[in-house]
Design an enzyme around this catalytic site. Structure first.
Site, PDB file in Angstrom:
ATOM      1  N   TYR A 271       8.276 -22.655  11.019  1.00 40.92           N
ATOM      2  CA  TYR A 271       8.510 -21.213  11.096  1.00 40.92           C
ATOM      3  C   TYR A 271       7.237 -20.475  11.518  1.00 40.92           C
ATOM      4  O   TYR A 271       6.149 -20.712  10.995  1.00 40.92           O
ATOM      5  CB  TYR A 271       8.973 -20.652   9.744  1.00 40.92           C
ATOM      6  CG  TYR A 271       8.982 -19.138   9.730  1.00 40.92           C
ATOM      7  CD1 TYR A 271       9.924 -18.437  10.474  1.00 40.92           C
ATOM      8  CD2 TYR A 271       8.015 -18.416   9.035  1.00 40.92           C
ATOM      9  CE1 TYR A 271       9.921 -17.052  10.510  1.00 40.92           C
ATOM     10  CE2 TYR A 271       7.998 -17.037   9.060  1.00 40.92           C
ATOM     11  CZ  TYR A 271       8.952 -16.348   9.800  1.00 40.92           C
ATOM     12  OH  TYR A 271       8.930 -14.986   9.846  1.00 40.92           O
TER      13      TYR A 271
ATOM     14  N   HIS B 186       6.659  -4.561  16.965  1.00 39.55           N
ATOM     15  CA  HIS B 186       6.454  -4.109  15.589  1.00 39.55           C
ATOM     16  C   HIS B 186       5.613  -2.835  15.493  1.00 39.55           C
ATOM     17  O   HIS B 186       5.388  -2.324  14.393  1.00 39.55           O
ATOM     18  CB  HIS B 186       5.807  -5.225  14.768  1.00 39.55           C
ATOM     19  CG  HIS B 186       6.762  -6.335  14.410  1.00 39.55           C
ATOM     20  ND1 HIS B 186       7.378  -7.111  15.348  1.00 39.55           N
ATOM     21  CD2 HIS B 186       7.218  -6.781  13.201  1.00 39.55           C
ATOM     22  CE1 HIS B 186       8.162  -7.994  14.750  1.00 39.55           C
ATOM     23  NE2 HIS B 186       8.087  -7.815  13.449  1.00 39.55           N
TER      24      HIS B 186
ATOM     25  N   ASN C  93       1.290  -9.985   9.572  1.00 38.01           N
ATOM     26  CA  ASN C  93       1.718 -10.341   8.214  1.00 38.01           C
ATOM     27  C   ASN C  93       0.555 -10.105   7.257  1.00 38.01           C
ATOM     28  O   ASN C  93      -0.545 -10.591   7.500  1.00 38.01           O
ATOM     29  CB  ASN C  93       2.111 -11.816   8.184  1.00 38.01           C
ATOM     30  CG  ASN C  93       3.533 -12.037   7.719  1.00 38.01           C
ATOM     31  OD1 ASN C  93       3.869 -13.113   7.280  1.00 38.01           O
ATOM     32  ND2 ASN C  93       4.377 -11.026   7.802  1.00 38.01           N
TER      33      ASN C  93
ATOM     34  N   TYR D  61      -4.651  19.489 -28.694  1.00 33.36           N
ATOM     35  CA  TYR D  61      -4.644  18.119 -28.182  1.00 33.36           C
ATOM     36  C   TYR D  61      -5.499  17.944 -26.921  1.00 33.36           C
ATOM     37  O   TYR D  61      -6.073  16.875 -26.700  1.00 33.36           O
ATOM     38  CB  TYR D  61      -3.215  17.678 -27.857  1.00 33.36           C
ATOM     39  CG  TYR D  61      -2.333  17.431 -29.055  1.00 33.36           C
ATOM     40  CD1 TYR D  61      -2.803  17.550 -30.354  1.00 33.36           C
ATOM     41  CD2 TYR D  61      -0.994  17.071 -28.869  1.00 33.36           C
ATOM     42  CE1 TYR D  61      -1.975  17.318 -31.443  1.00 33.36           C
ATOM     43  CE2 TYR D  61      -0.157  16.841 -29.946  1.00 33.36           C
ATOM     44  CZ  TYR D  61      -0.649  16.968 -31.235  1.00 33.36           C
ATOM     45  OH  TYR D  61       0.164  16.734 -32.307  1.00 33.36           O
TER      46      TYR D  61
ATOM     47  N   ARG E 268      -8.859  17.424 -28.553  1.00 36.73           N
ATOM     48  CA  ARG E 268      -8.894  16.399 -29.584  1.00 36.73           C
ATOM     49  C   ARG E 268      -8.470  15.021 -29.061  1.00 36.73           C
ATOM     50  O   ARG E 268      -8.955  13.989 -29.532  1.00 36.73           O
ATOM     51  CB  ARG E 268      -7.973  16.827 -30.737  1.00 36.73           C
ATOM     52  CG  ARG E 268      -8.178  16.021 -31.989  1.00 36.73           C
ATOM     53  CD  ARG E 268      -7.214  16.315 -33.112  1.00 36.73           C
ATOM     54  NE  ARG E 268      -6.341  17.444 -33.005  1.00 36.73           N
ATOM     55  CZ  ARG E 268      -5.148  17.501 -33.576  1.00 36.73           C
ATOM     56  NH1 ARG E 268      -4.705  16.468 -34.276  1.00 36.73           N
ATOM     57  NH2 ARG E 268      -4.392  18.569 -33.464  1.00 36.73           N
TER      58      ARG E 268
ATOM     59  N   GLU F 208      15.034  -9.930   4.828  1.00 33.75           N
ATOM     60  CA  GLU F 208      14.041  -9.320   3.935  1.00 33.75           C
ATOM     61  C   GLU F 208      14.792  -8.336   3.035  1.00 33.75           C
ATOM     62  O   GLU F 208      14.811  -7.133   3.258  1.00 33.75           O
ATOM     63  CB  GLU F 208      12.958  -8.643   4.779  1.00 33.75           C
ATOM     64  CG  GLU F 208      12.214  -9.664   5.638  1.00 33.75           C
ATOM     65  CD  GLU F 208      11.418  -9.066   6.782  1.00 33.75           C
ATOM     66  OE1 GLU F 208      11.274  -7.830   6.820  1.00 33.75           O
ATOM     67  OE2 GLU F 208      10.955  -9.827   7.655  1.00 33.75           O
TER      68      GLU F 208
END
Length: 518
Positions: free
Chosen positions: A54, A84, A196, A280, A283, A413
């Site tokens: 592949y 791509h 890739n 808060y 603190r 995919e």
């Protein structure tokens, strides 16, 4: 100049940034060259044989069962880069583009990708000469790697695409004319090895680790300034408290704030006051800032693994053994990036609450809206509008991109990470956080002035003095956007953090190495 051996040395976030800034030189050592040549020779042997492998002599994705002839294998490499290259949107920052190149070289140089030495050398040339490819920011789904961004990144190798070069955005054709370069012949598997990988996600992660660390460092300093201005207590930062709930980040933050408040006249002036406890946002600074520190540490540790990994597919162990797996999948980065984005947003959330607290006029000695003559003046009312807007925007950006997956490649995919979106959103949130902290710094410095003639400890005094060299006390309304910009510049330049580190040189946190080095 310091040197870094691609494919051999251990890459860290700081080293990657040093190479990108030109402070460290990346090079291909003899060891690297040998392992790259061996991997390339293995691919050539596979192509010359009859075995179907592949990505070397087959098509890609859903075309993985289509055998490609030796004659067509080279043309396939060019086609995959062109087909791509489908990115859209604004181009990424040049630093991100350079980081992508650096991370890709380090991955390919490990000798498991079948890349030719000549191809690797050309990529290194782009890094060394700041000929940085133009890469659109949108189009990657984060598996099978960052296909679209990486395809754009390497179009210049075959004479296509655009680059940033010597301050201009030019075509690769123009670059070749200026440098006497030519497109390089790609060999079998090289197109796939180039596109890739997770380098788009990882480059964003490098920037997130760096920029979020700066925000966390400044948040502690600015938060401590607010404690002083609002006459807050030091007791919530006691080591005894945090030893019985010993999260490392919490302990680190508590230690830092205690150090900032050492020898403070302001603190000592109200040590026996009747106030039982603070809100808060004061603190719980160790618990909130500390938790974000823990998220940062988690991301840092995973990023360092990613930076030194091989993330293309298939990997080539020898001419006899190749493995088609899923090292390109962005999930290991996507989840921690989403976590870091939430951690950054929460620092902005608590910062905005401290800003609001400083404006209420409920603490003795502080005027409402931090200005004596209000009515004709609005004081610091409106900067908090901006911080509120930025906090709200960050909340809307906190939906985890990694919670989504849309199948691609005709179902081959069928689960993707969306990690590229995780990285982009995280940087956007951190950009907003820098502005929120700038507004808190503005308010903290103004409130600090009302505690005179009392002084704080040396760390906060040094930080406040620096702010006052850049931004004057406001006794009347003015264009506060200018002040916010100046405060943002102080944070972006990391000035207060550097000042604090110098003042704290003799008081090191037990967790210094983990939280202050990357």
């Amino acid at each position: 100049m310091k040197e870094f051996k691609y494919g051999v040395d251990q890459l860290t976030v700081s080293l990657a940034l040093q190479i990108a800034k030109g402070e460290t030189r990346g090079l291909l050592s003899e060891t690297t060259i040998e392992q790259v040549k061996a991997s390339s020779a293995a691919v050539e042997e596979i192509v010359a044989g009859d075995r179907t492998v592949y990505g070397i002599n087959t098509g890609f994705g859903p075309l993985c069962t289509t055998k490609i002839s030796a004659r067509d294998t080279r043309e396939l490499q060019y086609n995959i880069l062109k087909s791509h290259s489908v990115g859209v949107g604004k181009s990424i920052d040049e630093t991100l583009s350079k980081l992508m190149l650096i991370l890709k070289v380090h991955s390919l140089a490990q000798g498991f990708s079948g890349i030719q030495l000549s191809t690797l050398e050309r990529i290194v040339w782009h890094i060394d000469n700041d000929a940085l490819p133009v890469v659109p920011e949108q189009g990657s789904v984060g598996a099978s790697g960052d296909l679209a961004p990486l395809a754009h990144l390497f179009l210049p190798l075959i004479g296509l695409g655009e680059v940033f070069y010597k301050g201009k955005r030019i075509t690769t054709e123009d670059l070749f004319q200026q440098t006497d370069l030519e497109s390089i012949p790609l060999g079998p598997k090289e197109g796939l090895a180039l596109i890739n990988g997770t380098q788009f996600i990882a480059a964003h992660a490098v920037m997130v680790v760096d920029k979020l660390h700066n925000c966390l460092s400044h948040a502690d300093i600015i938060g401590a300034m607010m404690i002083e201005a609002l006459m807050g207590s030091i007791k919530p930062f006691s080591p005894e408290l945090h030893q019985i709930r010993p999260y490392k980040g919490n302990q680190h933050v508590a230690h830092r704030v205690r150090t900032f408040l050492q020898n403070s006249e302001i603190l000592n002036s109200h040590i026996d006051c009747g106030r039982v406890q603070d809100p808060y946002s004061l603190r719980c600074i160790p618990q909130v800032h500390g938790t974000s520190r823990n998220a940062w540490l988690h991301l840092k540790e995973l990023v360092e693994i990613e930076l030194n990994s091989v993330t293309d597919n298939p990997i080539v162990l020898s001419a006899e053994e190749t493995i088609s797996g899923g090292n390109f999948h962005g999930q290991p980065m996507a989840l921690p990036l989403d976590y870091a984005a939430l951690a950054a947003a929460e620092i902005g959330n608590i910062s905005d609450r401290r800003i609001y607290l400083s404006l209420e006029g409920k603490v003795e000695g502080l005027p409402t809206l931090l200005m004596n003559d209000t009515g004709i003046n609005s004081g610091f009312m409106l900067p908090q509008y901006t911080s509120a807007a930025l906090v709200s925007e960050n909340k809307s950006l906190c939906f985890p991109a990694s919670a989504d997956s849309i199948p691609t490649s005709l179902g081959q995919e069928d689960h993707v990470s969306m990690g590229s979106i995780s990285g982009r959103k995280a940087l956007q949130i951190i950009g907003n956080l820098e502005q929120i902290l700038a507004i808190e710094l503005l308010c903290a410095a103004q409130a600090f002035d009302f505690r005179r003639p009392l002084k704080s400890g040396p760390v906060l005094e040094a930080c406040h003095s620096h702010v006052r060299t850049r931004i004057d006390h406001a006794s009347a309304d003015r264009i506060f956007a200018d002040d916010i910009h100046k405060a943002h510049t102080i944070i972006a330049e990391r000035t207060l953090s550097q000042i604090a580190n110098q003042e704290m040189a003799e008081t090191i946190s037990p967790f210094e190495t983990e939280f202050e080095q990357y």
